[in-house]
Design an enzyme around this catalytic site. Sequence first.
Site, PDB file in Angstrom:
ATOM      1  N   SER A  95       0.826  -1.206   0.000  1.00  0.00           N
ATOM      2  CA  SER A  95       0.000   0.000   0.000  1.00  0.00           C
ATOM      3  C   SER A  95       0.864   1.262   0.000  1.00  0.00           C
ATOM      4  N   PHE A 133      -2.528  10.449  -1.566  1.00  0.00           N
ATOM      5  CA  PHE A 133      -3.580  10.701  -2.559  1.00  0.00           C
ATOM      6  C   PHE A 133      -4.901  10.795  -1.817  1.00  0.00           C
ATOM      7  N   GLY A 134      -5.468  11.981  -1.768  1.00  0.00           N
ATOM      8  CA  GLY A 134      -6.685  12.182  -0.982  1.00  0.00           C
ATOM      9  C   GLY A 134      -7.921  12.299  -1.846  1.00  0.00           C
ATOM     10  N   THR A 136     -10.993   9.966  -0.853  1.00  0.00           N
ATOM     11  CA  THR A 136     -12.088   9.571   0.052  1.00  0.00           C
ATOM     12  C   THR A 136     -12.326  10.617   1.133  1.00  0.00           C
ATOM     13  N   GLY A 141     -17.176   7.734   0.067  1.00  0.00           N
ATOM     14  CA  GLY A 141     -16.110   6.785  -0.250  1.00  0.00           C
ATOM     15  C   GLY A 141     -16.312   6.187  -1.626  1.00  0.00           C
ATOM     16  N   TRP A 169      -9.021   8.184   5.746  1.00  0.00           N
ATOM     17  CA  TRP A 169      -8.470   6.883   5.350  1.00  0.00           C
ATOM     18  C   TRP A 169      -7.416   7.054   4.264  1.00  0.00           C
ATOM     19  N   LEU A 249      -6.174   5.789 -10.427  1.00  0.00           N
ATOM     20  CA  LEU A 249      -6.677   4.534  -9.840  1.00  0.00           C
ATOM     21  C   LEU A 249      -6.515   3.357 -10.801  1.00  0.00           C
ATOM     22  N   GLU A 374      -9.778   1.270  -3.153  1.00  0.00           N
ATOM     23  CA  GLU A 374      -9.692   1.402  -4.618  1.00  0.00           C
ATOM     24  C   GLU A 374     -10.915   0.789  -5.304  1.00  0.00           C
TER      25      GLU A 374
HETATM   26  P1  TGC Z   1     -18.763   7.827 -13.997  1.00  0.00           P
HETATM   27  O1  TGC Z   1     -19.940   8.472 -14.629  1.00  0.00           O
HETATM   28  O2  TGC Z   1     -18.608   6.386 -14.092  1.00  0.00           O
HETATM   29  O3  TGC Z   1     -17.429   8.523 -14.505  1.00  0.00           O
HETATM   30  C1  TGC Z   1     -17.205   9.913 -14.335  1.00  0.00           C
HETATM   31  C2  TGC Z   1     -16.095  10.337 -15.263  1.00  0.00           C
HETATM   32  O4  TGC Z   1     -14.910   9.609 -14.963  1.00  0.00           O
HETATM   33  C3  TGC Z   1     -14.490   8.846 -16.129  1.00  0.00           C
HETATM   34  N1  TGC Z   1     -14.023   7.536 -15.669  1.00  0.00           N
HETATM   35  C4  TGC Z   1     -12.790   7.074 -15.841  1.00  0.00           C
HETATM   36  N2  TGC Z   1     -11.717   7.616 -16.448  1.00  0.00           N
HETATM   37  C5  TGC Z   1     -10.585   6.907 -16.449  1.00  0.00           C
HETATM   38  N3  TGC Z   1     -10.490   5.672 -15.880  1.00  0.00           N
HETATM   39  C6  TGC Z   1     -11.556   5.107 -15.263  1.00  0.00           C
HETATM   40  N4  TGC Z   1     -11.431   3.922 -14.673  1.00  0.00           N
HETATM   41  C7  TGC Z   1     -12.772   5.809 -15.228  1.00  0.00           C
HETATM   42  N5  TGC Z   1     -13.993   5.561 -14.701  1.00  0.00           N
HETATM   43  C8  TGC Z   1     -14.753   6.614 -14.983  1.00  0.00           C
HETATM   44  C9  TGC Z   1     -15.729   8.726 -16.970  1.00  0.00           C
HETATM   45  O5  TGC Z   1     -15.401   8.523 -18.313  1.00  0.00           O
HETATM   46  C10 TGC Z   1     -16.383  10.065 -16.736  1.00  0.00           C
HETATM   47  O6  TGC Z   1     -15.692  11.028 -17.501  1.00  0.00           O
HETATM   48  P2  TGC Z   1     -16.465  12.306 -18.090  1.00  0.00           P
HETATM   49  O7  TGC Z   1     -15.398  13.007 -18.868  1.00  0.00           O
HETATM   50  O8  TGC Z   1     -17.573  11.745 -18.910  1.00  0.00           O
HETATM   51  O9  TGC Z   1     -16.951  13.070 -16.896  1.00  0.00           O
HETATM   52  O10 TGC Z   1     -18.779   8.285 -12.468  1.00  0.00           O
HETATM   53  P3  TGC Z   1     -19.670   7.798 -11.306  1.00  0.00           P
HETATM   54  O11 TGC Z   1     -19.774   8.913 -10.336  1.00  0.00           O
HETATM   55  O12 TGC Z   1     -20.929   7.170 -11.826  1.00  0.00           O
HETATM   56  O13 TGC Z   1     -18.693   6.671 -10.728  1.00  0.00           O
HETATM   57  C11 TGC Z   1     -19.190   5.642 -10.067  1.00  0.00           C
HETATM   58  C12 TGC Z   1     -18.059   4.666  -9.658  1.00  0.00           C
HETATM   59  C13 TGC Z   1     -18.663   3.723  -8.685  1.00  0.00           C
HETATM   60  C14 TGC Z   1     -17.591   3.931 -10.872  1.00  0.00           C
HETATM   61  C15 TGC Z   1     -16.841   5.344  -9.049  1.00  0.00           C
HETATM   62  O14 TGC Z   1     -17.188   6.420  -8.306  1.00  0.00           O
HETATM   63  C16 TGC Z   1     -15.882   4.418  -8.296  1.00  0.00           C
HETATM   64  O15 TGC Z   1     -15.053   3.739  -8.890  1.00  0.00           O
HETATM   65  N6  TGC Z   1     -15.927   4.405  -6.937  1.00  0.00           N
HETATM   66  C17 TGC Z   1     -14.920   3.758  -6.129  1.00  0.00           C
HETATM   67  C18 TGC Z   1     -14.113   4.809  -5.436  1.00  0.00           C
HETATM   68  C19 TGC Z   1     -12.670   4.456  -5.306  1.00  0.00           C
HETATM   69  O16 TGC Z   1     -12.129   3.581  -5.972  1.00  0.00           O
HETATM   70  N7  TGC Z   1     -11.971   5.126  -4.421  1.00  0.00           N
HETATM   71  C20 TGC Z   1     -10.584   4.905  -4.254  1.00  0.00           C
HETATM   72  C21 TGC Z   1      -9.938   5.888  -3.312  1.00  0.00           C
HETATM   73  S1  TGC Z   1      -8.165   5.820  -3.389  1.00  0.00           S
HETATM   74  C22 TGC Z   1      -7.756   4.466  -2.505  1.00  0.00           C
HETATM   75  O17 TGC Z   1      -8.562   3.718  -2.066  1.00  0.00           O
HETATM   76  C23 TGC Z   1      -6.317   4.229  -2.324  1.00  0.00           C
HETATM   77  S2  TGC Z   1      -5.938   2.915  -1.270  1.00  0.00           S
HETATM   78  C24 TGC Z   1      -4.418   2.563  -1.893  1.00  0.00           C
HETATM   79  C25 TGC Z   1      -3.549   1.762  -1.050  1.00  0.00           C
HETATM   80  O18 TGC Z   1      -3.397   2.062   0.143  1.00  0.00           O
HETATM   81  O19 TGC Z   1      -2.964   0.850  -1.649  1.00  0.00           O
HETATM   82  P1  FAD Z   2     -18.935   3.084   1.492  1.00  0.00           P
HETATM   83  O1  FAD Z   2     -18.860   3.828   0.210  1.00  0.00           O
HETATM   84  O2  FAD Z   2     -19.717   3.670   2.606  1.00  0.00           O
HETATM   85  O3  FAD Z   2     -19.462   1.617   1.186  1.00  0.00           O
HETATM   86  C1  FAD Z   2     -19.842   0.717   2.226  1.00  0.00           C
HETATM   87  C2  FAD Z   2     -20.341  -0.569   1.580  1.00  0.00           C
HETATM   88  O4  FAD Z   2     -21.487  -0.282   0.779  1.00  0.00           O
HETATM   89  C3  FAD Z   2     -19.325  -1.229   0.637  1.00  0.00           C
HETATM   90  O5  FAD Z   2     -19.403  -2.615   0.764  1.00  0.00           O
HETATM   91  C4  FAD Z   2     -19.791  -0.787  -0.745  1.00  0.00           C
HETATM   92  O6  FAD Z   2     -19.440  -1.712  -1.752  1.00  0.00           O
HETATM   93  C5  FAD Z   2     -21.298  -0.734  -0.542  1.00  0.00           C
HETATM   94  N1  FAD Z   2     -21.927   0.191  -1.507  1.00  0.00           N
HETATM   95  C6  FAD Z   2     -21.751   1.510  -1.629  1.00  0.00           C
HETATM   96  N2  FAD Z   2     -22.471   2.013  -2.635  1.00  0.00           N
HETATM   97  C7  FAD Z   2     -23.141   0.957  -3.176  1.00  0.00           C
HETATM   98  C8  FAD Z   2     -24.048   0.817  -4.254  1.00  0.00           C
HETATM   99  N3  FAD Z   2     -24.419   1.850  -5.046  1.00  0.00           N
HETATM  100  N4  FAD Z   2     -24.522  -0.416  -4.530  1.00  0.00           N
HETATM  101  C9  FAD Z   2     -24.150  -1.482  -3.781  1.00  0.00           C
HETATM  102  N5  FAD Z   2     -23.283  -1.410  -2.753  1.00  0.00           N
HETATM  103  C10 FAD Z   2     -22.791  -0.197  -2.453  1.00  0.00           C
HETATM  104  N6  FAD Z   2      -8.889   6.465   0.043  1.00  0.00           N
HETATM  105  C11 FAD Z   2      -8.128   7.409  -0.577  1.00  0.00           C
HETATM  106  O7  FAD Z   2      -8.659   8.332  -1.199  1.00  0.00           O
HETATM  107  N7  FAD Z   2      -6.773   7.374  -0.509  1.00  0.00           N
HETATM  108  C12 FAD Z   2      -6.108   6.411   0.182  1.00  0.00           C
HETATM  109  O8  FAD Z   2      -4.862   6.404   0.220  1.00  0.00           O
HETATM  110  C13 FAD Z   2      -6.869   5.419   0.860  1.00  0.00           C
HETATM  111  N8  FAD Z   2      -6.235   4.471   1.623  1.00  0.00           N
HETATM  112  C14 FAD Z   2      -6.995   3.627   2.393  1.00  0.00           C
HETATM  113  C15 FAD Z   2      -6.365   2.794   3.319  1.00  0.00           C
HETATM  114  C16 FAD Z   2      -7.101   1.988   4.159  1.00  0.00           C
HETATM  115  C17 FAD Z   2      -6.421   1.156   5.206  1.00  0.00           C
HETATM  116  C18 FAD Z   2      -8.516   1.951   4.044  1.00  0.00           C
HETATM  117  C19 FAD Z   2      -9.355   1.078   4.926  1.00  0.00           C
HETATM  118  C20 FAD Z   2      -9.155   2.758   3.113  1.00  0.00           C
HETATM  119  C21 FAD Z   2      -8.399   3.619   2.293  1.00  0.00           C
HETATM  120  N9  FAD Z   2      -9.032   4.530   1.413  1.00  0.00           N
HETATM  121  C22 FAD Z   2      -8.283   5.477   0.759  1.00  0.00           C
HETATM  122  C23 FAD Z   2     -10.489   4.616   1.379  1.00  0.00           C
HETATM  123  C24 FAD Z   2     -11.158   3.553   0.496  1.00  0.00           C
HETATM  124  O9  FAD Z   2     -10.940   3.823  -0.851  1.00  0.00           O
HETATM  125  C25 FAD Z   2     -12.658   3.529   0.841  1.00  0.00           C
HETATM  126  O10 FAD Z   2     -12.781   2.955   2.125  1.00  0.00           O
HETATM  127  C26 FAD Z   2     -13.461   2.747  -0.189  1.00  0.00           C
HETATM  128  O11 FAD Z   2     -13.468   3.408  -1.439  1.00  0.00           O
HETATM  129  C27 FAD Z   2     -14.915   2.500   0.266  1.00  0.00           C
HETATM  130  O12 FAD Z   2     -15.512   3.677   0.690  1.00  0.00           O
HETATM  131  P2  FAD Z   2     -16.245   3.744   2.127  1.00  0.00           P
HETATM  132  O13 FAD Z   2     -15.286   3.164   3.129  1.00  0.00           O
HETATM  133  O14 FAD Z   2     -16.706   5.119   2.334  1.00  0.00           O
HETATM  134  O15 FAD Z   2     -17.441   2.754   2.023  1.00  0.00           O
END
Ligand code: TGC
Ligand code: FAD
Length: 395
Positions: A95, A133-134, A136, A141, A169, A249, A374
């Site tokens: 991570s 990378f901020g 969330t 999330g 987070w 991502l 992610e």
């Molecule tokens: P949506 O309508 O799907 O897309 C909005 C705009 O974004 C573009 N897009 C992408 N572009 C490049 N690569 C992708 N994979 C893309 N996915 C979407 C899309 O084309 C569109 O562009 P535009 O120009 O038309 O505006 O947006 P939505 O709001 O419906 O999205 C829904 C959803 C569920 C897909 C999305 O919000 C999602 O993937 N949620 C998950 C959030 C997430 O992954 N968070 C990660 C936080 S970082 C982290 O967790 C780091 S932990 C790392 C570690 O410690 O190792």
């Molecule tokens: P929520 O969005 O509240 O979701 C809770 C549950 O509901 C999940 O099971 C989800 O799948 C489900 N759910 C949500 N929406 C729907 C739907 N429409 N339909 C069905 N099910 C749904 N983020 C960063 O930006 N940068 C980081 O560096 C980073 N590092 C992290 C490190 C750790 C140790 C952890 C625990 C998290 C980290 N995160 C980071 C945050 C991480 O990306 C989020 O926890 C993750 O994206 C899920 O968001 P949430 O926790 O708010 O859960």
Amino acid sequence: SAGFNWEDPLLSSELYTEEELAVQDTARQYCQERLLPRILDAYRNENYDRKILEEMGELGFLGANIEGYDCAGVSTVAYGLITKEVERVDSGYRSGMSVQSSLAMTGIYKFGTQELKERLLPQLAKGKLVGCFGLTEPNHGSDPGSMETVAKEHPTKKGYYLLSGTKTWITNSPIADVMIVWAKLDGKIRGFVIERSKCPLGTLETPALKNKTALRASITGMIQMDNCPVPADNMFPDVEGLKGPFTCLNSARLGIAFGAMGALEDCIDRARTYALERKQFKGKPLARYQLVQKKLADAATDAAFGTLAATQVARLKDAGKLSPEMISMVKRQNTDRALANARILQEIFGGNAASDEYHIGRHVANLFVVQTYEGQSDIHTLILGRAITGVQAFV
Ligand code: TGC
Ligand code: FAD
């Protein structure tokens, strides 16, 4: 016949170039010799040694698939093999590296100004600066598009924005020098590079989130911004909307698809050794029992399939034939299978699984987070469902 190698059942190594295999060897040697001996203490005490990033930097692991800026410029497969070796030791160590490489460095590399790239990337590549990378937030999330963090023009200081809001987070945030923060400017998501050393007192806080139940060997925290001034030159000039964070991502999620297979392979290796050594019922090793063999066969199959699939997606990425849904498919499948199999393999250790010295419980706890961050697996299910049906089911 070439014979069967339980450690690489489908000979994925045949698909790698000499250079990729050499990178994997270097990574495995470093991880087993330098990281593994530190992991129990790090995990018990939630103690992330910042020097690890410098060590990885010296070996060229950080931003390894970026061209130029003192980065190694290896293939995406080679980068994936590095993440696999790091996660074989611990998901938290992977991570810390992923966030530095795939999220912070990729963000600056793809979207930063030339000045930012030249000034920050070489230092991030060497681990001299730490990145995070901020995206969330406490209330957003899975749905980052609804973020509340805002940027507005500085009322008196020309060429500056003020950022306010809270990210949570966030891996590496308490020790980060450079923070990529996504915020809404006039309602549109934009990326900003915050440099801690340039923020006036009281405008930026990054408290650690302690007492985690997983990923304890990585450091996680918040980013709290209260009218934090950021120079306009530190805003990514040409990207707007979720495309910015999601592009970063894409790279990190693919690294996780490889990494999770490293953690699973470690579980298989340890469970196999334990099953061969532990004897129950008339002095027979556990490995002799069919139920135990099934657990190992299932896990080895998923690890082999997952590694091949991640390799294929990485090759497609380098060939310019990638779609993000492919990444959703391997991130979801590999983290789900790693978690499910690790949990089943844990049973082979009996009560000893409760001792951290057997390492299996740590992998199981970590893999739950790997399946969550992610994009939680159910979110990737919906991304795939949308691509298959053309109908979105998020809202
Ligand atoms: P949506 O309508 O799907 O897309 C909005 C705009 O974004 C573009 N897009 C992408 N572009 C490049 N690569 C992708 N994979 C893309 N996915 C979407 C899309 O084309 C569109 O562009 P535009 O120009 O038309 O505006 O947006 P939505 O709001 O419906 O999205 C829904 C959803 C569920 C897909 C999305 O919000 C999602 O993937 N949620 C998950 C959030 C997430 O992954 N968070 C990660 C936080 S970082 C982290 O967790 C780091 S932990 C790392 C570690 O410690 O190792
Ligand atoms: P929520 O969005 O509240 O979701 C809770 C549950 O509901 C999940 O099971 C989800 O799948 C489900 N759910 C949500 N929406 C729907 C739907 N429409 N339909 C069905 N099910 C749904 N983020 C960063 O930006 N940068 C980081 O560096 C980073 N590092 C992290 C490190 C750790 C140790 C952890 C625990 C998290 C980290 N995160 C980071 C945050 C991480 O990306 C989020 O926890 C993750 O994206 C899920 O968001 P949430 O926790 O708010 O859960």
